[in-house]
Scaffold this active site. Structure first.
Site, PDB file in Angstrom:
ATOM      1  N   CYS A 153      32.627  39.226  47.263  1.00 14.17           N
ATOM      2  CA  CYS A 153      32.502  37.931  46.946  1.00 14.17           C
ATOM      3  C   CYS A 153      31.411  37.123  47.566  1.00 14.17           C
ATOM      4  O   CYS A 153      31.266  36.002  47.052  1.00 14.17           O
ATOM      5  CB  CYS A 153      33.837  37.047  47.314  1.00 14.17           C
ATOM      6  SG  CYS A 153      35.157  37.693  46.479  1.00 14.17           S
TER       7      CYS A 153
ATOM      8  N   HIS B 241      35.164  31.090  40.044  1.00 13.22           N
ATOM      9  CA  HIS B 241      34.718  31.933  40.894  1.00 13.22           C
ATOM     10  C   HIS B 241      34.562  33.483  40.261  1.00 13.22           C
ATOM     11  O   HIS B 241      34.923  34.298  40.423  1.00 13.22           O
ATOM     12  CB  HIS B 241      35.888  32.102  42.081  1.00 13.22           C
ATOM     13  CG  HIS B 241      35.417  33.122  43.092  1.00 13.22           C
ATOM     14  ND1 HIS B 241      34.077  33.378  43.558  1.00 13.22           N
ATOM     15  CD2 HIS B 241      36.153  34.135  43.847  1.00 13.22           C
ATOM     16  CE1 HIS B 241      33.926  34.436  44.497  1.00 13.22           C
ATOM     17  NE2 HIS B 241      35.347  34.824  44.815  1.00 13.22           N
TER      18      HIS B 241
END
Lengths: 380, 380
Positions: free
Chosen positions: A80, A323
């Site tokens: 991430c 996201h």
């Protein structure tokens, strides 16, 4: 080390874009950042592309569609924190004199990923067999036991970030929720509920960075990068005190603050990695926005909401802006650039001068993850 | 820019390792390089891991298995030049003073990849629909028409590299072939035959780099990196003259030579990206080892064989050492380090002082690819 500036930023709206290619999300963001920078795109001497699951060559494919060929490109993956890693490399390239203008961008299209990762490549703690929401649930329980945190605190963070995103046209969601709605949404891993988790998102984000030597050629307002640090995780064992701030955030934070010559109390606006609301609460402590065990006070007193002392995730954060893995870290930079330039209409932190970005990549190291980037930005 | 040295190298045998994990291939290589360097592994301040298809976090997973956590890691992908890109980043990190000791490694396990890449992510020229052997076949035909190259020239290159690899215990194959056997092997894309193409390979390779400030702490012999350059491809159109040297090789080669202050005629030993024998022939010209249109003369006169003026691929190259994508570029660095230290027993280039590594990543830009790294190494 030379001073490095953010000359321009651009991003797509985050959300579900089933009809679009990953490349098209990337080039919309890159085109916007290049235009915003005022530089001719031929000035770009280096590009780093963050992504997790868009396949080999995504950076080159994206830039090719814009006719931007020949520029050295590095595709980077750090879970991430892939976009943040791209940002960090572009910063380092300019800071060390390897280029005067560099591009950091990230792109991810998650809605049409054809299947799950093989288990040994997924974000699971091999020693405990825990998927990410389960890891966050353990951390939540530890904070609840040690510091008197309640599920309401996590819910309030989700409510705050969803509130913030109503002012952000780039956010996946512009919808508010009550604490009760967050608590009563589907349980993912007790006490983590659905509305405490970030959604599945497609999107792209980009930033053009430049050296002080070419600064001002374009006349645009600028943001200076005062420090940037990348660190990786250390192993977490069964005896780890999960109510302590994660070292994966604290170590690069200390390095970035030191490089920047600022204290946490100097920070006016923050974008943190709130993959879950639990994460955001713990990051307050690891980033030094409060003492250990006091994060819930910041929540109760509204210090991290717009209008508070340390507004966190004015964009809506991962929870509500969304996201798209590789794009997230760069989108955080976009948001802070707009905040520091006074252009974050509808969610502006008044007179923001110092901004902090924080993005971490989970991974097989589990609770302490694969990578974390913390950077300090300053209004010129 | 500081001087950067190769303090240690290590690699696995290349070949089919169906029983081993990608991580285990990686840590065997890393462990070897760290031991060879003489540095304690805790001295490593940065690591870059090149791979193409080993999933998110492969670098961190590999290092975690060695207990090497906390070190900043960047996973990089630039198609077949992924390992070279990791090497380039590690070099740049030390050259620019970001670390004193850095690790570059690459790992790829191709034997159990579960399926082909989606077509839009595979190494296909979108404008022409050509897979890689088809691209090389077009290039071969152009050289045959323009310069009098014959299929025998390509076959001779394959014969040479297979001959070389009989002295390389790390090579996938240690078997010789005749020109006739190469020409009579299965046609892949006329005139490219099976034995003119690199095989499917598993493997890992690693190099520990260090600054001049810590050089000599360990007492090991050293190789200096005199120059390294990364470039990406430009678009190739239907009107491109495919008998010309590819600019993707020529541009970083010029930059690396200039940085190193050497001429092609100074080069004693070369590792080039011979994904096919056709590629190797064309790289002779792009790297300046001969004039344009004269590559076949080098082949006929044995100038690129061991004992010749410019021995190319003493390791056996991709054709016979094998080609585990992300590991290949680092394996080339291992080979030249051994050559320059006089440790390439069984395939040693006598009194080699200057070495050249060249690795390129094909990709959707097709004939001109995604990335190419060229570096010049020197014996101390």
């Amino acid at each position: 080390m030379r001073d490095v500036y953010i000359a321009g930023v651009g991003m797509t709206t985050f959300g579900k874009h089933p009809e679009r290619s990953a490349e098209s999300l990337g080039w919309e963001a890159v085109r916007g950042a290049v235009k915003d920078s005022g530089f001719d795109r031929d000035r770009i001497g280096f590009a780093a592309c963050g992504h997790v699951r868009q396949g080999p060559g995504i950076g080159q494919r994206t830039l090719r569609d814009l006719g931007m060929t020949g520029v050295p490109v590095v595709n980077v993956e750090n879970a991430c924190a892939s976009g943040s890693t791209a940002f960090h490399l572009a910063w380092q390239t300019i800071a060390t004199g390897q280029a005067d203008v560099a591009l950091a961008f990230g792109v991810e299209k998650l809605t049409d990923i054809s299947g799950p990762l093989p288990l040994d490549q997924s974000l699971v703690m091999p020693s405990m067999g825990l998927v990410l929401p389960g890891q966050y649930a353990l951390i939540a329980r530890a904070h609840m036991e040690a510091h008197g945190v309640t599920p309401e605190h996590f819910a309030k963070i989700s409510v705050k970030n969803h509130d913030h995103s109503t002012g952000n046209p780039y956010a996946q969601y512009q919808k508010t929720f009550t604490v009760e709605e967050v608590l009563e949404s589907r349980v993912i891993a007790d006490p983590v509920t659905l509305l405490m988790c970030c959604p599945t998102t497609d999107g792209g984000a980009a930033a053009v960075l430049c050296s002080d030597e070419v600064l001002g050629e374009d006349g645009a307002p600028h943001v200076r990068i005062r420090g940037s640090a990348l660190r990786s995780g250390t192993l977490v064992g069964a005896d780890t005190d999960l109510s302590e701030p994660t070292s994966l955030t604290a170590r690069p934070a200390r390095a970035a603050y030191e490089m920047a010559g600022v204290e946490p109390s100097d920070v006016d606006v923050v974008e943190v990695h709130d993959a879950t609301a639990v994460g955001e609460l713990t990051h307050y402590e690891a980033l030094g926005l409060c003492e250990v065990g006091e994060a819930q006070r910041l929540v109760d007193e509204g210090e991290t909401a717009l209008g508070g002392r340390h507004p966190v995730n004015p964009s809506g954060g991962l929870l509500s802006r969304g996201h798209p893995l590789g794009a997230t870290g760069v989108a955080q930079v976009c948001e802070l650039t707009w905040q520091l330039r006074g252009e974050a209409h509808g969610r502006q932190v008044e007179d923001a001068r110092i901004g902090l970005v924080h993005c971490m990549g989970g991974g097989p190291n589990g609770l302490d993850g694969d990578a974390c980037v913390v950077a300090v930005l300053e209004r010129m």
